[in-house]
Design a protein around this motif. Structure first.
Motif, PDB file in Angstrom:
ATOM      1  N   ARG A   5     -16.545  -3.025 -42.055  1.00 54.52           N
ATOM      2  CA  ARG A   5     -16.556  -2.995 -43.426  1.00 54.52           C
ATOM      3  C   ARG A   5     -15.916  -1.604 -43.984  1.00 54.52           C
ATOM      4  O   ARG A   5     -14.772  -1.683 -44.788  1.00 54.52           O
ATOM      5  CB  ARG A   5     -17.842  -2.885 -43.983  1.00 54.52           C
ATOM      6  N   ARG A  57     -10.234 -17.256 -52.475  1.00 58.72           N
ATOM      7  CA  ARG A  57      -9.814 -15.827 -52.937  1.00 58.72           C
ATOM      8  C   ARG A  57      -8.516 -15.497 -53.675  1.00 58.72           C
ATOM      9  O   ARG A  57      -8.252 -14.721 -54.467  1.00 58.72           O
ATOM     10  CB  ARG A  57      -9.921 -15.105 -51.519  1.00 58.72           C
ATOM     11  N   SER A  81     -17.971 -13.273 -51.079  1.00 53.18           N
ATOM     12  CA  SER A  81     -18.427 -12.057 -50.303  1.00 53.18           C
ATOM     13  C   SER A  81     -19.880 -12.326 -49.805  1.00 53.18           C
ATOM     14  O   SER A  81     -20.255 -11.999 -48.511  1.00 53.18           O
ATOM     15  CB  SER A  81     -18.368 -10.931 -50.969  1.00 53.18           C
ATOM     16  N   GLY A 117     -20.221  -3.983 -54.118  1.00 55.93           N
ATOM     17  CA  GLY A 117     -20.029  -4.420 -52.720  1.00 55.93           C
ATOM     18  C   GLY A 117     -20.592  -3.581 -51.761  1.00 55.93           C
ATOM     19  O   GLY A 117     -21.387  -3.752 -50.662  1.00 55.93           O
TER      20      GLY A 117
END
Length: 409
Positions: free
Chosen positions: A121, A56, A94, A179
């Motif tokens: 989330r 990441r 992800s 996302g």
């Protein structure tokens, strides 16, 4: 005559054996794909993966270097930092992590709590994103940036990936929108039926790129039929830019759980995963000699997923690099960095608050951007950290106890 017939019979026999073996392998593969997931593979039994934090961090470096103008120096040496590849690495990560964590929760508890999933989330995504929009609203007023109310609403409600007129200050939130839309749809299917989730994910990962490639190189194939034309538009606008890449990461996780990919059994060279990742980063760059639209991005996402799987399963060179303190720290800060870097993106087209540095050399401008970004991210991460601690309290266990043992996301 025998000299002619015997070799032909040998060839036919070998072909028959090869076909038989291929059919047996295909049958075994289909059986594994349709079988229930009953255990967590050894490579996925950790609660935290430092190498994925580092990956990441590498992704955010690619993105920031590309946005801050580093390519103006490196392109003379044939090096190009493709910010889009950084985004795709984040997408693959992800999909892989979300799928892995949800399946592990199902195996641990017998079910998945969508309520807790969406709370986690929301606490991960909303605070920093909305703080950025609040600050941007103030800048919009002070510097008269002419950002429309519609743009703020689109960013706040996560539909910046839709084909609407974009402005530069919130345009970078489109991957966030992709996302969020993924989280609102595919995990529900995963909760309902893992087998159908596997089938649909594989179908999308295989069919959408094929349709996009054909439509790009032979558009007449789809233009001649209204239904095919609609299919091509759906594949391009709804699935290609983001969802397919996320699902590639998800499919890699599924294939590990189903035993189709078993990296622990691979006897690989220490440099293999590093080489795979470097090729995955180079291939989608438009400066790459063999760059091919759609195919290059698709191949890149697959290579990134493969490197990811090997890196978390083997203590190889890439795993050690990605687990380094610098990259893992950048990975921890990556969300805040991504959100705030847009305030300083661009090279010579500087934002109003950077106008005092327009006379400086480019390297000095990039340096000031990095310093300002580091200061803002430091404050932002303190704000973000409070919500991350709160997020860790929302891990579902059947007994409701031992929440600290739940895996981190």
């Amino acid at each position: 005559m025998c000299q002619i017939i015997v070799p032909q019979l040998v060839i036919l026999a070998n072909l028959f054996i090869s076909t038989k073996n291929a059919l047996a392998y295909l049958k075994q593969l289909l059986h594994k794909l349709s079988a229930d997931i009953t255990a967590v593979p050894a490579a996925l039994q950790q609660s935290h993966y430092p190498a994925l934090d580092g990956l990441r961090g590498l992704a955010i470096l690619l993105l920031v270097f590309g946005h801050f103008g580093v390519n103006d120096y490196t392109r003379h040496y044939g090096i190009f930092f493709n910010s889009a590849t950084g985004v795709n690495i984040l997408f693959v990560l992800s999909g892989f992590l979300i799928t892995t964590l949800l399946i592990k929760e199902k195996l641990r508890n017998g079910s998945i709590s969508l309520k807790y999933f969406y709370i986690r989330r929301a606490l991960r995504i909303l605070p920093v994103a909305w703080l950025f929009l609040l600050v941007l609203a103030g800048l919009n007023h002070v510097f008269e940036l002419h950002i429309r109310l519609f743009d703020f609403i689109a960013a706040m409600l996560f539909f910046k990936n839709m084909p609407v007129q974009q402005e530069p200050y919130t345009a970078h939130l489109w991957p966030l929108a992709v996302g969020v839309q993924f989280y609102l749809t595919f995990p529900i299917l995963l909760v309902l039926n893992i087998r159908w989730y596997t089938i649909i994910s594989l179908a999308i990962v295989i069919v959408v790129p094929v349709v996009c490639v054909i439509n790009h190189f032979a558009p007449a194939v789809f233009a001649s039929n209204a239904v095919l034309h609609l299919l091509a538009r759906i594949c391009n606008y709804m699935f290609w830019k983001g969802p397919v890449v996320i699902l590639i990461g998800s499919v890699f996780s599924l294939l590990m759980f189903k035993g189709i990919i078993n990296p622990e059994k691979l006897k690989v060279n220490q440099l293999l995963s590093l080489a795979i990742l470097l090729v995955g980063i180079i291939v989608p760059a438009k400066t790459f000699l063999f760059y091919t639209k759609y195919l290059s991005e698709y191949l890149s996402a697959i290579l990134i997923g493969l490197a990811l799987v090997i890196a978390i399963s083997q203590k190889d060179i890439l795993s050690k690099i990605l687990s380094s303190a610098i990259l893992t720290t950048l990975g921890m800060l990556s969300y805040s960095i991504y959100i705030w870097q847009e305030l300083f993106s661009g090279t010579r087209n500087l934002q109003p608050w950077m106008q005092y540095f327009t006379q400086l050399p480019l390297w000095a401008t990039i340096g000031f951007k990095c310093i300002f970004l580091a200061v803002i991210v430091s404050f932002s991460f303190v704000f973000e950290a409070w919500f991350l601690k709160l997020k860790d309290k929302f891990h579902y266990t059947r007994s409701g106890a031992d929440k600290k043992a739940a895996p981190k996301n």
